[in-house]
Design a protein around this motif. Structure first.
Motif, mmCIF file in Angstrom:
data_model
loop_
_atom_site.group_PDB
_atom_site.id
_atom_site.type_symbol
_atom_site.label_atom_id
_atom_site.label_comp_id
_atom_site.label_asym_id
_atom_site.label_seq_id
_atom_site.Cartn_x
_atom_site.Cartn_y
_atom_site.Cartn_z
ATOM 1 N N SER A 9 5.056 5.731 -4.786
ATOM 2 C CA SER A 9 5.738 5.678 -6.081
ATOM 3 C C SER A 9 4.925 6.388 -7.167
ATOM 4 O O SER A 9 5.466 6.817 -8.180
ATOM 5 N N ASP A 10 3.641 6.559 -6.947
ATOM 6 C CA ASP A 10 2.795 7.200 -7.968
ATOM 7 C C ASP A 10 2.372 8.616 -7.536
ATOM 8 O O ASP A 10 2.771 9.608 -8.151
ATOM 9 N N GLU A 39 12.077 3.797 3.825
ATOM 10 C CA GLU A 39 13.514 4.069 3.714
ATOM 11 C C GLU A 39 13.912 4.869 2.464
ATOM 12 O O GLU A 39 14.743 5.777 2.551
ATOM 13 N N PRO A 40 13.303 4.597 1.293
ATOM 14 C CA PRO A 40 13.697 5.382 0.099
ATOM 15 C C PRO A 40 13.220 6.838 0.132
ATOM 16 O O PRO A 40 13.505 7.580 -0.812
ATOM 17 N N TYR A 41 12.503 7.264 1.184
ATOM 18 C CA TYR A 41 11.920 8.612 1.192
ATOM 19 C C TYR A 41 12.395 9.438 2.403
ATOM 20 O O TYR A 41 11.571 9.913 3.195
ATOM 21 N N GLN A 96 0.852 -1.209 0.000
ATOM 22 C CA GLN A 96 0.000 0.000 0.000
ATOM 23 C C GLN A 96 0.881 1.251 0.000
ATOM 24 O O GLN A 96 0.654 2.205 -0.761
ATOM 25 N N ILE A 97 1.922 1.240 0.871
ATOM 26 C CA ILE A 97 2.806 2.414 0.972
ATOM 27 C C ILE A 97 3.562 2.610 -0.339
ATOM 28 O O ILE A 97 3.630 3.727 -0.887
ATOM 29 N N ALA A 110 12.207 4.723 14.493
ATOM 30 C CA ALA A 110 12.471 6.052 15.077
ATOM 31 C C ALA A 110 13.549 6.850 14.328
ATOM 32 O O ALA A 110 13.409 8.072 14.194
ATOM 33 N N PRO A 111 14.622 6.207 13.798
ATOM 34 C CA PRO A 111 15.634 7.010 13.098
ATOM 35 C C PRO A 111 15.082 7.780 11.896
ATOM 36 O O PRO A 111 15.665 8.779 11.474
ATOM 37 N N GLN A 112 13.955 7.325 11.335
ATOM 38 C CA GLN A 112 13.394 7.998 10.144
ATOM 39 C C GLN A 112 12.366 9.066 10.518
ATOM 40 O O GLN A 112 11.795 9.720 9.644
ATOM 41 N N ILE A 113 12.104 9.232 11.833
ATOM 42 C CA ILE A 113 10.962 10.035 12.258
ATOM 43 C C ILE A 113 11.339 11.485 12.561
ATOM 44 O O ILE A 113 12.320 11.758 13.244
ATOM 45 N N THR A 114 10.533 12.420 12.054
ATOM 46 C CA THR A 114 10.729 13.843 12.324
ATOM 47 C C THR A 114 10.205 14.168 13.723
ATOM 48 O O THR A 114 10.893 14.810 14.512
#
Ligand SMILES: Nc1ncnc2c1ncn2[C@@H]1O[C@H](COP(=O)(O)OP(=O)(O)OP(=O)(O)O)[C@@H](O)[C@H]1O
Ligand SMILES: Cc1ncc(CO)c(N)n1
Length: 274
Positions: free
Chosen positions: A70-71, A96-98, A64-65, A131-135
């Motif tokens: 991607s679109d 991770e890619p974002y 779903q993500i 958590a490392p990816q979180i603002t």
């Protein structure tokens, strides 16, 4: 070429419509964002509590993500109930890619009625992998206590707690919510890594309709981030939006227990006759 501010919620479905995906999409819409969703679990719940939780397979959550990002893409992401470690890992993988999309994580560990909404391994994966990816992480006090393994019982303990959370969790900022404390003046405390803490005060509204306040606040912050506001201004405006939604919803009766806030208090007020 016109473009909507776009916000994605990755969260559980609340059949009662007051929390989870449903609260998030209402908040995005009320604040002028195009809302999208990746559903992590289907819950059967109403204003009285949660009676069943059916997880969506992690691979389907990830797809779903992937399909949305991607679109269509997203200008901000809100993450809520994740239920289990494999789902946390699937979400971390898909995001991770974002690294440039701002992400708000409401660490839903238990429902207000006490039902556990994530397992033990899920909690560890949330801290270590996501958590490392979180603002911005938005724990309430019971969640902060679980994450810190210590009690946070009074407003004066909250500044120490928010600092300790930032030491323990690799996210960029924390909004620690004080809605569970006694007293007529509520305080939330916001701290960005390396900056002084900021306090947001609110008069406690006398209302039975507080179901989904945490979901609504984190989605409102995500909506303002999607619209291009700074993190500090997004927290400020998100807090103000929730306060108005709580006040506007206090006199409505929805179900027999804890009803929702009123997300649509703007020009088209929910509940008003034409
Ligand atoms: N009675 C109230 N009047 C005004 N603001 C409130 C009230 N109760 C909670 N809030 C505010 O609502 C927000 C959510 O706080 P809370 O600590 O209840 O989060 P939560 O437990 O994650 O929410 P949820 O019940 O949706 O899980 C905070 O900004 C808090 O200050
Ligand atoms: C699906 C869902 N997410 C979050 C909460 C916390 O309010 C809830 N009760 N249900």
């Amino acid at each position: 070429m016109k473009k909507y501010p776009k916000a994605l919620t990755i969260a559980g479905s609340d059949s009662g419509g007051g929390a989870g995906i449903q609260a998030d999409l209402k908040t995005f819409s009320a604040l002028g964002c195009y809302g999208m969703s990746a559903i992590t679990a289907v819950t059967a719940q109403n204003t009285l509590g949660v009676s069943a939780v059916h997880p969506v397979p992690p691979a389907v959550v990830e797809t779903q993500i992937n399909d949305v990002l991607s679109d269509i893409g997203a200008d901000a992401i809100k993450i809520g109930m994740l239920h289990s470690a494999p789902t946390v890992l699937a979400v971390a993988n898909a995001l991770e890619p974002y690294p440039n999309i701002p992400m708000v994580l409401d660490p839903v560990l238990a429902s207000s009625s006490g039902r556990t909404l994530i397992d033990e391994e899920g909690k560890i994966a949330l801290v270590e992998k996501l958590a490392p990816q979180i603002t911005l992480l938005t724990p309430n006090l019971p969640e902060a206590e679980i994450l810190l393994s210590r009690n946070v019982e009074e407003q004066k303990d909250m500044e120490g707690a928010v600092g300790a959370l930032l030491e323990r969790l690799p996210c960029q900022a924390i909004l620690l919510k004080g809605g569970h404390l006694e007293g007529q003046q509520l305080m939330d405390i916001f701290m960005e890594r390396g900056k002084a803490p900021l306090r947001f005060y609110a008069k406690k509204t006398d209302t039975p309709n507080k179901h989904g306040t945490g979901c609504t606040l984190s989605s409102a912050v995500a909506a303002y981030l999607a619209k291009g506001f700074s993190l500090e201004d997004s927290v400020k405006h998100g807090h103000a939006y929730l306060q108005e939604a709580i006040e506007a919803g206090k006199d409505y009766v929805t179900g027999k227990g804890h009803g929702p806030v009123n997300h649509f208090f703007g020009p088209e007020k929910l509940g008003e006759k034409a």
